[in-house]
Every structure is written in structure tokens, then in C-alpha cells.
Design an enzyme around this catalytic site. Structure first.
Site, PDB file in Angstrom:
ATOM      1  N   ARG A  74      21.799  27.201  36.288  1.00  0.00           N
ATOM      2  CA  ARG A  74      20.957  26.096  35.817  1.00  0.00           C
ATOM      3  C   ARG A  74      20.671  25.044  36.869  1.00  0.00           C
ATOM      4  O   ARG A  74      19.627  24.443  36.902  1.00  0.00           O
ATOM      5  CB  ARG A  74      21.623  25.447  34.602  1.00  0.00           C
ATOM      6  CG  ARG A  74      20.961  25.912  33.340  1.00  0.00           C
ATOM      7  CD  ARG A  74      21.196  25.014  32.206  1.00  0.00           C
ATOM      8  NE  ARG A  74      22.534  24.469  32.257  1.00  0.00           N
ATOM      9  CZ  ARG A  74      23.226  24.137  31.199  1.00  0.00           C
ATOM     10  NH1 ARG A  74      22.710  24.309  30.014  1.00  0.00           N
ATOM     11  NH2 ARG A  74      24.428  23.624  31.292  1.00  0.00           N
ATOM     12  N   LYS A 113      33.097  41.248  29.476  1.00  0.00           N
ATOM     13  CA  LYS A 113      33.864  40.772  28.344  1.00  0.00           C
ATOM     14  C   LYS A 113      34.099  39.266  28.483  1.00  0.00           C
ATOM     15  O   LYS A 113      33.977  38.760  29.588  1.00  0.00           O
ATOM     16  CB  LYS A 113      35.189  41.513  28.252  1.00  0.00           C
ATOM     17  CG  LYS A 113      36.208  41.135  29.337  1.00  0.00           C
ATOM     18  CD  LYS A 113      37.465  41.906  29.138  1.00  0.00           C
ATOM     19  CE  LYS A 113      38.612  41.011  28.827  1.00  0.00           C
ATOM     20  NZ  LYS A 113      39.205  40.362  29.980  1.00  0.00           N
ATOM     21  N   HIS A 158      36.383  46.460  33.957  1.00  0.00           N
ATOM     22  CA  HIS A 158      36.579  46.741  35.384  1.00  0.00           C
ATOM     23  C   HIS A 158      37.729  47.708  35.630  1.00  0.00           C
ATOM     24  O   HIS A 158      37.813  48.322  36.689  1.00  0.00           O
ATOM     25  CB  HIS A 158      36.711  45.444  36.200  1.00  0.00           C
ATOM     26  CG  HIS A 158      38.044  44.777  36.108  1.00  0.00           C
ATOM     27  ND1 HIS A 158      38.416  44.018  35.039  1.00  0.00           N
ATOM     28  CD2 HIS A 158      39.088  44.748  36.956  1.00  0.00           C
ATOM     29  CE1 HIS A 158      39.630  43.552  35.216  1.00  0.00           C
ATOM     30  NE2 HIS A 158      40.073  43.980  36.384  1.00  0.00           N
ATOM     31  N   LYS A 183      38.530  51.212  38.661  1.00  0.00           N
ATOM     32  CA  LYS A 183      39.647  51.305  39.609  1.00  0.00           C
ATOM     33  C   LYS A 183      39.829  52.765  40.027  1.00  0.00           C
ATOM     34  O   LYS A 183      39.786  53.659  39.190  1.00  0.00           O
ATOM     35  CB  LYS A 183      40.944  50.775  38.974  1.00  0.00           C
ATOM     36  CG  LYS A 183      40.936  49.261  38.784  1.00  0.00           C
ATOM     37  CD  LYS A 183      42.261  48.771  38.241  1.00  0.00           C
ATOM     38  CE  LYS A 183      42.170  47.328  37.802  1.00  0.00           C
ATOM     39  NZ  LYS A 183      42.495  46.357  38.826  1.00  0.00           N
ATOM     40  N   GLU A 234      51.394  41.296  34.794  1.00  0.00           N
ATOM     41  CA  GLU A 234      50.933  40.368  35.842  1.00  0.00           C
ATOM     42  C   GLU A 234      52.024  39.348  36.099  1.00  0.00           C
ATOM     43  O   GLU A 234      52.762  38.981  35.172  1.00  0.00           O
ATOM     44  CB  GLU A 234      49.673  39.638  35.374  1.00  0.00           C
ATOM     45  CG  GLU A 234      48.503  40.564  35.147  1.00  0.00           C
ATOM     46  CD  GLU A 234      47.254  39.783  34.750  1.00  0.00           C
ATOM     47  OE1 GLU A 234      46.464  39.465  35.643  1.00  0.00           O
ATOM     48  OE2 GLU A 234      47.101  39.484  33.554  1.00  0.00           O
ATOM     49  N   ASP A 240      42.532  39.834  25.256  1.00  0.00           N
ATOM     50  CA  ASP A 240      42.182  39.777  26.680  1.00  0.00           C
ATOM     51  C   ASP A 240      42.436  41.115  27.388  1.00  0.00           C
ATOM     52  O   ASP A 240      41.668  41.497  28.270  1.00  0.00           O
ATOM     53  CB  ASP A 240      42.992  38.662  27.352  1.00  0.00           C
ATOM     54  CG  ASP A 240      42.592  38.431  28.801  1.00  0.00           C
ATOM     55  OD1 ASP A 240      41.383  38.317  29.057  1.00  0.00           O
ATOM     56  OD2 ASP A 240      43.491  38.374  29.675  1.00  0.00           O
ATOM     57  N   HIS A 258      41.024  46.868  28.310  1.00  0.00           N
ATOM     58  CA  HIS A 258      41.609  47.654  29.412  1.00  0.00           C
ATOM     59  C   HIS A 258      42.653  48.663  28.932  1.00  0.00           C
ATOM     60  O   HIS A 258      42.620  49.836  29.295  1.00  0.00           O
ATOM     61  CB  HIS A 258      42.280  46.742  30.436  1.00  0.00           C
ATOM     62  CG  HIS A 258      41.393  45.644  30.948  1.00  0.00           C
ATOM     63  ND1 HIS A 258      40.054  45.818  31.175  1.00  0.00           N
ATOM     64  CD2 HIS A 258      41.646  44.352  31.286  1.00  0.00           C
ATOM     65  CE1 HIS A 258      39.524  44.683  31.626  1.00  0.00           C
ATOM     66  NE2 HIS A 258      40.474  43.779  31.690  1.00  0.00           N
ATOM     67  N   LYS A 263      51.451  37.972  30.956  1.00  0.00           N
ATOM     68  CA  LYS A 263      51.347  37.083  32.121  1.00  0.00           C
ATOM     69  C   LYS A 263      52.745  36.598  32.479  1.00  0.00           C
ATOM     70  O   LYS A 263      53.625  36.540  31.630  1.00  0.00           O
ATOM     71  CB  LYS A 263      50.494  35.861  31.773  1.00  0.00           C
ATOM     72  CG  LYS A 263      49.102  36.191  31.270  1.00  0.00           C
ATOM     73  CD  LYS A 263      48.096  36.199  32.380  1.00  0.00           C
ATOM     74  CE  LYS A 263      46.691  36.432  31.875  1.00  0.00           C
ATOM     75  NZ  LYS A 263      45.822  37.013  32.915  1.00  0.00           N
TER      76      LYS A 263
HETATM   77  C1  BG6 Z   1      40.849  40.457  33.111  1.00  0.00           C
HETATM   78  C2  BG6 Z   1      41.613  39.525  32.231  1.00  0.00           C
HETATM   79  O1  BG6 Z   1      39.976  41.237  32.352  1.00  0.00           O
HETATM   80  O2  BG6 Z   1      41.755  41.305  33.808  1.00  0.00           O
HETATM   81  C3  BG6 Z   1      42.578  38.703  33.056  1.00  0.00           C
HETATM   82  O3  BG6 Z   1      40.708  38.668  31.553  1.00  0.00           O
HETATM   83  C4  BG6 Z   1      43.464  39.582  33.887  1.00  0.00           C
HETATM   84  O4  BG6 Z   1      43.367  37.849  32.219  1.00  0.00           O
HETATM   85  C5  BG6 Z   1      42.640  40.599  34.659  1.00  0.00           C
HETATM   86  O5  BG6 Z   1      44.180  38.757  34.800  1.00  0.00           O
HETATM   87  C6  BG6 Z   1      43.524  41.630  35.345  1.00  0.00           C
HETATM   88  O6  BG6 Z   1      42.753  42.407  36.215  1.00  0.00           O
HETATM   89  P1  BG6 Z   1      43.404  43.091  37.503  1.00  0.00           P
HETATM   90  O7  BG6 Z   1      42.285  43.903  38.066  1.00  0.00           O
HETATM   91  O8  BG6 Z   1      43.870  41.988  38.392  1.00  0.00           O
HETATM   92  O9  BG6 Z   1      44.537  43.918  37.009  1.00  0.00           O
END
Ligand code: BG6
Length: 491
Positions: free
Chosen positions: A51, A150, A180, A184, A218, A237, A242, A340
Site C-alpha cells: 500500500r 496459510k 512449505h 523441503k 522448534e 499453526d 504441515h 515451540k
Molecule cells: C510455519 C509456522 O508455517 O512453519 C511457524 O507458522 C513455524 O510457526 C514454521 O515456525 C516452521 O517452519 P520451518 O521450515 O522452520 O520448519
């Protein structure tokens, strides 16, 4: 990793939200890498849209800084960066209003000469208005596609609203929903492992597999995304997308080909066969946790509730026992966990085979552990097949459990391309195999919604866990009640 580069046809990629975090951190570095590899050819261009008013030059400077920040120095040189920056442009457009669309149209080239990709790296509330803007201003061409990220909704109903809004303008086969994880390398390797080897498939069923574990852990917290994360939580999330996608790739029947719908039809069947988790069994089959203060990723950290500051009950950890009701998998639990601020960053899939039916070895030989196939998605990508061998040397028969160990870094060396590199090129090529079809998203929500409802109805708070550990002790109990244990690499 070694990679063959096949150039893609000339394209114009229009990134809405082009000055946002995803664009600078992931999209531009990924496109730079593909440009450097010679995959982006001819007059292809990337046009960032947002914007705020900004000149082409100011955007190019910001993009240059992003490349310097997010692409390792060894992977760029001045000429290569200049070459890429020349492909960039910027237009200020109000996605939800009228301003800027004519300027964007004027900036785009001859519609027939280019594949046109609209990438919506914006808040999902804007997906509908932006698609309508694209239609109103006749920007979609015969060769147009739209990419969405997402979160696609926060439950089935809201996901359907998002998909309806995008679907009102684009045909389903032109809509690319990014997960994503599917880009990978190691996730794609799962398909190679299963379907390019004769070894595993005959054993890939309840007669020979005791259980499967999928961990996506993570060590970081919610970083700068608390606003979004606190309304989502770990189940939405990570699991809804995933982790369920990983589960599908492990559990699906062999597709007849790598054709997008052949693969997605099989994944959909798995999602539909998941045994529902609701009020009747949620207590037994799920654990939700929230990180408390502790030490993680190398330092002392605060509790989630303290970071958020609102007495939040959002879960930052979830573990689940899922079951798939079909002939292949009946009775084989899939233990899933993600969180997390856990002990380390590790994503892996463990396929635990049944023990041998009878041991011919005496007690002095030691116990005979079951075979295990461990697919490490990140970091240290690779595959380990744990087998029993005889301990070398004289002195009788003693047995040992050791891994046949294939590390991708050691085997192939080189750079491990980011998922976005593959996915962006697939969009341009028009290959949706690694993207989620609408019915997959719906089916995933259909399984997740009753879990969210049950948690809400029960009304209890997530169980606290110390940052830097593997989650609440209830997660250990979830699997140990069944006489199994979370896999820890002890090699
Ligand atoms: C994202 C989540 O889709 O994937 C995040 O919203 C997460 O919370 C991330 O940290 C993890 O991706 P990667 O590729 O680092 O494992």
C-alpha cells in the site's frame, strides 16, 4: 545438493505484500537463487506491491539489503545480485480499494508473452478483495495463477469462506496453496524412498509396522508473530497443515503417477480415514501444553503467558495419537508432536517396525531391538535404518542395534535449496503436485475442528512445560501408556 536446472518460461510475478517479512526473508532470496542458477531466463520480472508509496529505486535498495542479509556471502557475487535486482519493480496498490491498479496494469507487460503469477503474501482477509481487484481490472490472463499462504481460515467455515473468495476469480487448478513443508527436499525424498525402492512397500502396513512418530520441534518461541500465533496455537499453526501433510505422505497408497491429482487423491483418502477425536476421547488422545520460563536456544527465556501478557490459554505444544481407519493402517498409532521452545530444533519421521517373532539367540546375546526407519527432515537431513548386527570380534554372539546412516550433506555436499525455490518454480511451470487442493484443506479442518471444540468445551488450561524440554510430562505419558517411547537418537 546436486540439482539439474531446467529454465522456466518467462513470467511476471506480482507479490502482494511485497515489502513484508515473507517477501524479504524467503521469496526474494529464493528467486535470487533460481536466477543465479540460470533457471529464470529472458525478461522475467518480479513486481512487489504494497500500500505504501515507494519508488522502484527504494524497493530495489531494500531488496538488495534483504539478499545481503539472507543469502550467505559465499552464494552471491555483485554481478549476480545486480542481474537479479534489474528484474525487480514496485507499485503501490490498495488491495482492498481502487488506488494503484491502473499503475500496476500499466507496469505489466504483454499478457500473452508471460506467465502471470499473483502471490498473496498478505493477511488472508485481503485474499478476496485482491482477487476481486485482479478481476475488476482484468489483470488475469489465460496464463495466470494465484498463490496463497496459510493460514487458510481458522476452522472449516472460515477456510471455506477464503477458498470461495479466491475460487470466485480463479479456477481450482490455477490456485496454489503453499505448504512449505512439501517443498523441503527431505519431504519429497519421502516419496522417493517409498516409491522408488521395492524394499519398503511390502512391509509398509500394519502387519509389519508397530507405530509411526512424527515430530516437528522448534527451539525458538513465537518471535515477532505473537499477534497471529496467539489466535492460532500449535494445532492450527503446524498440525492442520504441515504435520498432516507429512502423515499423508507416509500413509497414502501408492499413487499411479506423480501427476498432481493422482498424488492429492491419495492424500485426501488418508485425511478422510482419520479416526475422529472429540469430547469422547480427546483427554486420552491429545495433550496441549504452553511453555513456561526456562532456557532455550542458548539463553534464559520467559514464559509464553508473560510474553503475551494476557493470561493466554493458547497452546504452544501439542501431542496427539492419531489413527487411520483403513486396511493398511488399522491398529497402527501415529504419534504426532510439535511445539515451540523445545529442547532442540528437529523434524523427523520414525517408522517403528514390529519386533521379530522369535529370537534364536540366548540371553547372553542381549535383546533384539526392532528395526526402525528414521527420516530426518531437518537439520542434518538424512535417513537412518536401524538394524541388528553381531558385535564384531570373538567372544560369542552379542547383538547390537546400529544405524545404516545416510547423511545428505555427506553424500551430496553442496547447498540444500530452500523449499520456496522449488515451490515458486513449480508455480511458474504450472505443476501443482506439491500444493494443497481445496478438498485436502477442508478434510484437514474437518478432523481438526472437533479437537478444537473439545478443548474449548473442556475449558482447561494447557499444561505448562519448562522451555528447553520436550513438552509436558503428559506427552511422555501419552505414548508410554501404550508401552512405547518417543524416539531419541542415541547413536
Ligand atoms: C510455519 C509456522 O508455517 O512453519 C511457524 O507458522 C513455524 O510457526 C514454521 O515456525 C516452521 O517452519 P520451518 O521450515 O522452520 O520448519
Amino acid at each position: 545438493m546436486t540439482a539439474q536446472t531446467i529454465p522456466v518460461d518467462p513470467f511476471e510475478l506480482i507479490v502482494f505484500g511485497g515489502t513484508g517479512d515473507l517477501s524479504y526473508r524467503k521469496l526474494l532470496p529464493a528467486l535470487f537463487q533460481r536466477d543465479r542458477a540460470g533457471q529464470i531466463v529472458g525478461p522475467s520480472r518480479i513486481i512487489a506491491v504494497s500500500r505504501r508509496a515507494m519508488s522502484d529505486e527504494a524497493f530495489k535498495q531494500a531488496a538488495r539489503e534483504a539478499i545481503e542479509r539472507y543469502v550467505p556471502a559465499a552464494e552471491r557475487d555483485a554481478a549476480g545480485v545486480d542481474h537479479f535486482i534489474d528484474r525487480l519493480g514496485y507499485v503501490a496498490v490498495d488491495g482492498a480499494g481502487e488506488d494503484g491498479w491502473d499503475e500496476l496494469k500499466a507496469k505489466l507487460g504483454n499478457a500473452d508473452a508471460f506467465i502471470r503469477v499473483f502471490y498473496l503474501a498478505v493477511n488472508p482477509e485481503l485474499f478476496g478483495p485482491i482477487c476481486q481487484g485482479i478481476q475488476r481490472h482484468r489483470l488475469n490472463t489465460r496464463q495466470s495463477r494465484v498463490v496463497i499462504e496459510k493460514p487458510i481460515g481458522k476452522d472449516l467455515k472460515t477456510a471455506q469462506a477464503v477458498n470461495d473468495a479466491v475460487g470466485a476469480v480463479f479456477d481450482e487448478h490455477d490456485i496454489y496453496r503453499i505448504d512449505h513443508y512439501l517443498g523441503k527436499e527431505t519431504v519429497q525424498n519421502l516419496m522417493a524412498l517409498r516409491f522408488a525402492n521395492a524394499l519398503f512397500e511390502p512391509l509398509w502396513n500394519s502387519a509389519h509396522i508397530d507405530h509411526v512418530q512424527i515430530t516437528v520441534a522448534e527451539d525458538i518461541g513465537v518471535e515477532g508473530r505473537a499477534g497471529y500465533y496467539d489466535t492460532a496455537g500449535a494445532l492450527r499453526d503446524m498440525v492442520q497443515n504441515h504435520i498432516l501433510q507429512l502423515l499423508c505422505l507416509v500413509a497414502m497408497e501408492p499413487p499411479t503417477s506423480m501427476d498432481a491429482d493422482a498424488v492429492r487423491d491419495e492424500k485426501l483418502k488418508v485425511l478422510k480415514a482419520l479416526v475422529p477425536i472429540d469430547m469422547s476421547n480427546v483427554e486420552r488422545l491429545t495433550v496441549r501444553g504452553q511453555y513456561a520460563a526456562g532456557a532455550s536456544a542458548g539463553g534464559a527465556v520467559n514464559a509464553y503467558a508473560q510474553e503475551i501478557g494476557n493470561g493466554s490459554r493458547t497452546e504452544t505444544f501439542v501431542s496427539l495419537k492419531a489413527e487411520i481407519a483403513n486396511w493398511r493402517w488399522a491398529g497402527v498409532p501415529f504419534y504426532l508432536r510439535t511445539g515451540k521452545r523445545l529442547a532442540s530444533r528437529v523434524s523427523e519421521i520414525v517408522v517403528a517396525f514390529e519386533p521379530i517373532p522369535h529370537s534364536i539367540f540366548g540371553v547372553d546375546a542381549g535383546s533384539v531391538a526392532a528395526n526402525r526407519l528414521v527420516i530426518r527432515l531437518q537439520p542434518d537431513e538424512g535417513v537412518k535404518l536401524w538394524i541388528m548386527i553381531k558385535d564384531p570380534g570373538p567372544g560369542g554372539m552379542r547383538l547390537r542395534h546400529v544405524p545404516l546412516d545416510m547423511s545428505f550433506a555427506q553424500a551430496f555436499g553442496g547447498r540444500n535449496p530452500d523449499a520456496y525455490e522449488r515451490l515458486l518454480m513449480d508455480v511458474v511451470r504450472g505443476n501443482p503436485t506439491l500444493f494443497m487442493r481445496r478438498d485436502e484443506v477442508d478434510a484437514a479442518w474437518r478432523w481438526v475442528d472437533p479437537i478444537l471444540d473439545a478443548w474449548r468445551n473442556k475449558g482447561d488450561a494447557p499444561k505448562p512445560y519448562t522451555s528447553g524440554t520436550w513438552g509436558p510430562s503428559a506427552s511422555v505419558a501419552l505414548i508410554e501408556r501404550d508401552g512405547r517411547t518417543w524416539y531419541e537418537d542415541v547413536a
